[in-house]
Design a protein around this motif. Structure first.
Motif, PDB file in Angstrom:
ATOM      1  N   ALA A  14       0.833  -1.205   0.000  1.00  0.00           N
ATOM      2  CA  ALA A  14       0.000   0.000   0.000  1.00  0.00           C
ATOM      3  C   ALA A  14       0.866   1.253   0.000  1.00  0.00           C
ATOM      4  CB  ALA A  14      -0.945  -0.009   1.199  1.00  0.00           C
ATOM      5  N   GLU A  15       1.913   1.270   0.793  1.00  0.00           N
ATOM      6  CA  GLU A  15       2.823   2.423   0.825  1.00  0.00           C
ATOM      7  C   GLU A  15       3.522   2.603  -0.511  1.00  0.00           C
ATOM      8  OE1 GLU A  15       3.580   5.096   2.795  1.00  0.00           O
ATOM      9  OE2 GLU A  15       1.706   4.429   3.698  1.00  0.00           O
ATOM     10  N   THR A  16       3.912   1.492  -1.134  1.00  0.00           N
ATOM     11  CA  THR A  16       4.533   1.557  -2.459  1.00  0.00           C
ATOM     12  C   THR A  16       3.583   2.203  -3.458  1.00  0.00           C
ATOM     13  OG1 THR A  16       5.904  -0.390  -2.033  1.00  0.00           O
ATOM     14  CG2 THR A  16       5.488   0.156  -4.344  1.00  0.00           C
ATOM     15  N   LEU A  17       2.327   1.797  -3.419  1.00  0.00           N
ATOM     16  CA  LEU A  17       1.322   2.359  -4.315  1.00  0.00           C
ATOM     17  C   LEU A  17       1.093   3.847  -4.051  1.00  0.00           C
ATOM     18  CD1 LEU A  17      -1.183  -0.612  -4.257  1.00  0.00           C
ATOM     19  CD2 LEU A  17       0.040   0.227  -6.278  1.00  0.00           C
ATOM     20  N   VAL A  18       0.996   4.215  -2.788  1.00  0.00           N
ATOM     21  CA  VAL A  18       0.789   5.622  -2.433  1.00  0.00           C
ATOM     22  C   VAL A  18       1.957   6.474  -2.927  1.00  0.00           C
ATOM     23  CG1 VAL A  18       0.662   7.263  -0.505  1.00  0.00           C
ATOM     24  CG2 VAL A  18      -0.768   5.216  -0.502  1.00  0.00           C
ATOM     25  N   LEU A  19       3.170   6.008  -2.688  1.00  0.00           N
ATOM     26  CA  LEU A  19       4.343   6.779  -3.121  1.00  0.00           C
ATOM     27  C   LEU A  19       4.414   6.903  -4.638  1.00  0.00           C
ATOM     28  CD1 LEU A  19       7.046   5.483  -0.625  1.00  0.00           C
ATOM     29  CD2 LEU A  19       5.961   7.738  -0.672  1.00  0.00           C
ATOM     30  N   ALA A  20       4.120   5.823  -5.351  1.00  0.00           N
ATOM     31  CA  ALA A  20       4.156   5.857  -6.811  1.00  0.00           C
ATOM     32  C   ALA A  20       3.057   6.762  -7.370  1.00  0.00           C
ATOM     33  CB  ALA A  20       4.028   4.447  -7.381  1.00  0.00           C
ATOM     34  N   ALA A  21       1.878   6.685  -6.793  1.00  0.00           N
ATOM     35  CA  ALA A  21       0.772   7.538  -7.242  1.00  0.00           C
ATOM     36  C   ALA A  21       1.065   9.001  -6.932  1.00  0.00           C
ATOM     37  CB  ALA A  21      -0.530   7.105  -6.573  1.00  0.00           C
ATOM     38  N   ARG A  22       1.608   9.235  -5.754  1.00  0.00           N
ATOM     39  CA  ARG A  22       1.951  10.605  -5.368  1.00  0.00           C
ATOM     40  C   ARG A  22       3.005  11.177  -6.312  1.00  0.00           C
ATOM     41  NH1 ARG A  22       4.532  12.587   0.388  1.00  0.00           N
ATOM     42  NH2 ARG A  22       4.674  14.767  -0.191  1.00  0.00           N
ATOM     43  N   HIS A  23       3.998  10.376  -6.650  1.00  0.00           N
ATOM     44  CA  HIS A  23       5.052  10.829  -7.555  1.00  0.00           C
ATOM     45  C   HIS A  23       4.465  11.192  -8.924  1.00  0.00           C
ATOM     46  CE1 HIS A  23       8.991  11.225  -9.358  1.00  0.00           C
ATOM     47  NE2 HIS A  23       8.594  10.412 -10.326  1.00  0.00           N
ATOM     48  N   ALA A  24       3.580  10.340  -9.449  1.00  0.00           N
ATOM     49  CA  ALA A  24       2.962  10.604 -10.751  1.00  0.00           C
ATOM     50  C   ALA A  24       2.124  11.879 -10.718  1.00  0.00           C
ATOM     51  CB  ALA A  24       2.107   9.413 -11.181  1.00  0.00           C
ATOM     52  N   ALA A  25       1.336  12.047  -9.665  1.00  0.00           N
ATOM     53  CA  ALA A  25       0.488  13.240  -9.554  1.00  0.00           C
ATOM     54  C   ALA A  25       1.324  14.497  -9.332  1.00  0.00           C
ATOM     55  CB  ALA A  25      -0.519  13.057  -8.426  1.00  0.00           C
ATOM     56  N   ASP A  26       2.346  14.393  -8.480  1.00  0.00           N
ATOM     57  CA  ASP A  26       3.215  15.549  -8.226  1.00  0.00           C
ATOM     58  C   ASP A  26       3.943  15.982  -9.489  1.00  0.00           C
ATOM     59  OD1 ASP A  26       2.452  15.618  -5.571  1.00  0.00           O
ATOM     60  OD2 ASP A  26       4.326  14.752  -4.804  1.00  0.00           O
ATOM     61  N   ALA A  27       4.382  15.011 -10.302  1.00  0.00           N
ATOM     62  CA  ALA A  27       5.086  15.326 -11.543  1.00  0.00           C
ATOM     63  C   ALA A  27       4.185  16.104 -12.500  1.00  0.00           C
ATOM     64  CB  ALA A  27       5.587  14.048 -12.208  1.00  0.00           C
ATOM     65  N   ALA A  28       2.877  15.861 -12.413  1.00  0.00           N
ATOM     66  CA  ALA A  28       1.918  16.556 -13.262  1.00  0.00           C
ATOM     67  C   ALA A  28       1.383  17.824 -12.600  1.00  0.00           C
ATOM     68  CB  ALA A  28       0.761  15.628 -13.606  1.00  0.00           C
ATOM     69  N   GLY A  29       1.785  18.058 -11.335  1.00  0.00           N
ATOM     70  CA  GLY A  29       1.316  19.241 -10.618  1.00  0.00           C
ATOM     71  C   GLY A  29      -0.138  19.161 -10.198  1.00  0.00           C
ATOM     72  N   VAL A  30      -0.623  17.941  -9.957  1.00  0.00           N
ATOM     73  CA  VAL A  30      -2.028  17.736  -9.614  1.00  0.00           C
ATOM     74  C   VAL A  30      -2.145  17.272  -8.157  1.00  0.00           C
ATOM     75  CG1 VAL A  30      -4.125  16.449 -10.170  1.00  0.00           C
ATOM     76  CG2 VAL A  30      -2.564  17.134 -11.996  1.00  0.00           C
ATOM     77  N   PRO A  31      -2.821  18.045  -7.304  1.00  0.00           N
ATOM     78  CA  PRO A  31      -3.036  17.602  -5.920  1.00  0.00           C
ATOM     79  C   PRO A  31      -4.143  16.545  -5.878  1.00  0.00           C
ATOM     80  CG  PRO A  31      -4.004  19.773  -6.244  1.00  0.00           C
ATOM     81  CD  PRO A  31      -3.341  19.394  -7.534  1.00  0.00           C
ATOM     82  N   VAL A  32      -3.865  15.407  -5.265  1.00  0.00           N
ATOM     83  CA  VAL A  32      -4.818  14.295  -5.245  1.00  0.00           C
ATOM     84  C   VAL A  32      -4.937  13.672  -3.860  1.00  0.00           C
ATOM     85  CG1 VAL A  32      -4.444  13.668  -7.674  1.00  0.00           C
ATOM     86  CG2 VAL A  32      -3.061  12.581  -5.891  1.00  0.00           C
ATOM     87  N   SER A  33      -5.992  12.888  -3.720  1.00  0.00           N
ATOM     88  CA  SER A  33      -6.142  11.981  -2.592  1.00  0.00           C
ATOM     89  C   SER A  33      -5.941  10.578  -3.140  1.00  0.00           C
ATOM     90  CB  SER A  33      -7.527  12.091  -1.967  1.00  0.00           C
ATOM     91  OG  SER A  33      -7.679  13.324  -1.318  1.00  0.00           O
ATOM     92  N   ILE A  34      -5.306   9.725  -2.345  1.00  0.00           N
ATOM     93  CA  ILE A  34      -4.972   8.359  -2.759  1.00  0.00           C
ATOM     94  C   ILE A  34      -5.493   7.402  -1.696  1.00  0.00           C
ATOM     95  CG2 ILE A  34      -3.107   6.773  -3.352  1.00  0.00           C
ATOM     96  CD1 ILE A  34      -1.379   9.457  -3.702  1.00  0.00           C
TER      97      ILE A  34
END
Length: 135
Positions: A14-34
């Motif tokens: 779960a932490e791996t998924l959160v970090l990977a999703a956060r990285h993808a969203a941050d790279a696009a400049g999009v604030p998200v909830s995961i």
């Protein structure tokens, strides 16, 4: 008939998924909830960017888990003219069908779901698909 045991989704996964999703969203400049759920629908991880709108935490993760399908694939099916138009209100708890929820499989078996919210639906879906590649 012999069945193989499939390892469940772990807190580390779960932490791996959160970090990977956060990285993808941050790279696009999009604030998200995961959100990450295990196969039983139990919350394993949640992270909301402080800039993400509050409703972004109400993701379609549970729908991806319950229906074992990416929510992006279901959106057209539940529209008023779609074959499953009543599905969104058929249960005690209404279902939300917005792209961003994806089931998580291991060795062909459903072990959980990942959901993102906060960006455009197609962005959330892309971030979730990218994060799955980290497992």
């Amino acid at each position: 008939m012999r069945t193989s045991i499939v390892a469940p989704l772990t807190a580390t996964d779960a932490e791996t998924l959160v970090l990977a999703a956060r990285h993808a969203a941050d790279a696009a400049g999009v604030p998200v909830s995961i959100t990450v759920l295990d196969a039983g629908g139990n919350l394993l991880a949640f992270r909301r960017d402080e800039r993400a709108v509050l409703v972004s935490g109400e993701t379609s993760t549970a729908n991806a888990l319950q229906l074992n399908a990416p929510t992006a694939d279901l959106v057209d099916l539940v529209k008023p003219d779609g074959p499953f138009h009543s599905l969104a209100t058929a249960l005690n708890k209404p279902l939300l069908f917005i792209a961003g929820g994806v089931p998580i499989h291991r060795d062909g078996r459903l072990i959980g779901a990942l959901g993102l919210g906060g960006g455009a639906p197609e962005q959330d879906h892309a971030f979730a698909r990218t994060a799955l590649q980290a497992l």
